[in-house]
Write an enzyme that holds these catalytic residues in place. Structure first.
Site, PDB file in Angstrom:
ATOM      1  N   HIS A   6     -51.433-154.253 -50.286  1.00 12.21           N
ATOM      2  CA  HIS A   6     -51.140-153.916 -51.680  1.00 12.21           C
ATOM      3  C   HIS A   6     -52.380-153.387 -52.402  1.00 12.21           C
ATOM      4  CE1 HIS A   6     -50.189-155.402 -55.956  1.00 12.21           C
ATOM      5  NE2 HIS A   6     -49.338-154.432 -55.724  1.00 12.21           N
ATOM      6  N   HIS A  48     -54.020-147.849 -60.419  1.00  8.89           N
ATOM      7  CA  HIS A  48     -52.800-148.568 -60.771  1.00  8.89           C
ATOM      8  C   HIS A  48     -52.387-148.386 -62.227  1.00  8.89           C
ATOM      9  CE1 HIS A  48     -50.424-152.032 -62.160  1.00  8.89           C
ATOM     10  NE2 HIS A  48     -49.843-151.929 -60.987  1.00  8.89           N
TER      11      HIS A  48
HETATM   12  O1  G3P Z   1     -45.173-151.375 -54.760  1.00  6.99           O
HETATM   13  C1  G3P Z   1     -45.221-152.734 -54.997  1.00  6.99           C
HETATM   14  C2  G3P Z   1     -46.072-153.094 -56.163  1.00  6.99           C
HETATM   15  O2  G3P Z   1     -47.266-152.373 -56.082  1.00  6.99           O
HETATM   16  C3  G3P Z   1     -45.402-152.818 -57.456  1.00  6.99           C
HETATM   17  O3  G3P Z   1     -46.091-153.319 -58.554  1.00  6.99           O
HETATM   18  O4  G3P Z   1     -47.569-153.194 -60.471  1.00  6.99           O
HETATM   19  O5  G3P Z   1     -48.524-153.749 -58.255  1.00  6.99           O
HETATM   20  O6  G3P Z   1     -47.762-151.440 -58.725  1.00  6.99           O
HETATM   21  P1  G3P Z   1     -47.548-152.905 -59.007  1.00  6.99           P
HETATM   22 MG    MG Z   2     -48.028-150.510 -56.781  1.00  7.53          MG
END
Ligand code: G3P
Ligand code: MG
Length: 242
Positions: A6, A48
């Protein structure tokens, strides 16, 4: 089960930096999740938030800076000097590296807060430039973005991202709208939702899985993938089950 890092190996390294991506690869994970936005001069960058304040030493919106300006900010700034200077990567820089690996890349189109003009088209053009069509999953909370990508690139699978108000029958939804994956947040996911996906042959990639209890639950439910800040821990636990 597949493990996606992630924002790279973000549990230990500055999120969405080349350092975090390369360290993720070293853990033996199957893929990398990252987030894309657009600069004022139309360059696809990996970050992000719509603002640079949380992750860099700058302030303001990504969309208000040129790439050259953004490159001066330190994306490792919130780690108190531990990792020195890490620039915000462009998607092209990432592709130049990832193309020589076996990693799958889950590209999250960050179009839900500010709808960037042609972010989908520009992202796809880079995928095509590097011939990575078979190693990409597109995803977005804004389902009109992935609907567009399904039209532009039917050969590339898409995942429907949902936050915590998960759908009761996501399998039906994904099949109906031609989304190949369901990407729910873990907090509101139930076995019934997983079952709905199974009935419609829709694999799930669930986020953000940072504890073993959640991983074990998803393993028991037969989910296909997890998106984790600690990809090596997840990969190691799963490998020990086989
Ligand atoms: O793609 C999964 C996750 O990344 C979604 O939430 O806010 O971490 O981009 P976020
Ligand atoms: Mg994400």
């Amino acid at each position: 089960m597949k493990v996606y890092a992630h924002r790279g190996y973000s549990g230990k390294y500055p999120e969405n930096t080349m350092l975090a991506f390369k360290k993720a690869a070293e853990t033996g994970c199957d893929g990398i999740e990252l987030d894309v936005q657009l600069t004022s001069d139309g360059q696809v960058v990996i970050i992000h938030d719509e603002k640079i304040d949380r992750t860099t030493d700058g302030t303001g919106n990504v969309k208000d800076y040129t790439l050259e300006e953004l490159k001066k900010f330190n994306a490792a700034a919130s780690w108190n000097g531990k990792y020195g200077f890490e620039p915000i990567p462009t998607l092209e820089e990432y592709f130049q590296w990832v193309k020589d690996t076996d990693l799958v890349t889950n590209i999250e189109i960050k179009s839900g807060v500010y709808y960037y003009e042609e972010l989908e088209e520009k992202t796809l053009a880079l995928v095509r430039k590097y011939g990575l069509e078979k190693k990409i999953i597109f995803s977005s909370f804004l389902h009109s973005s992935i609907t567009l990508l399904r039209k532009l690139a039917p050969e590339i699978p898409c995942g429907a991202l949902v936050e915590y108000e998960n759908l009761g029958n996501p399998g039906y939804y994904c099949e109906k709208f031609d989304f190949q994956y369901y990407h729910p947040g873990m907090k509101a996911l139930t076995e019934e939702m997983v079952q709905s996906c199974k009935e419609h042959n829709i694999p799930l990639n669930v986020w953000t899985i940072n504890d073993m209890g959640a991983l074990e639950q998803l393993y028991e439910w037969g989910c296909e993938g997890v998106i984790s800040n600690f990809p090596g821990v997840c990969r190691g636990w799963l490998d020990s089950k086989q």
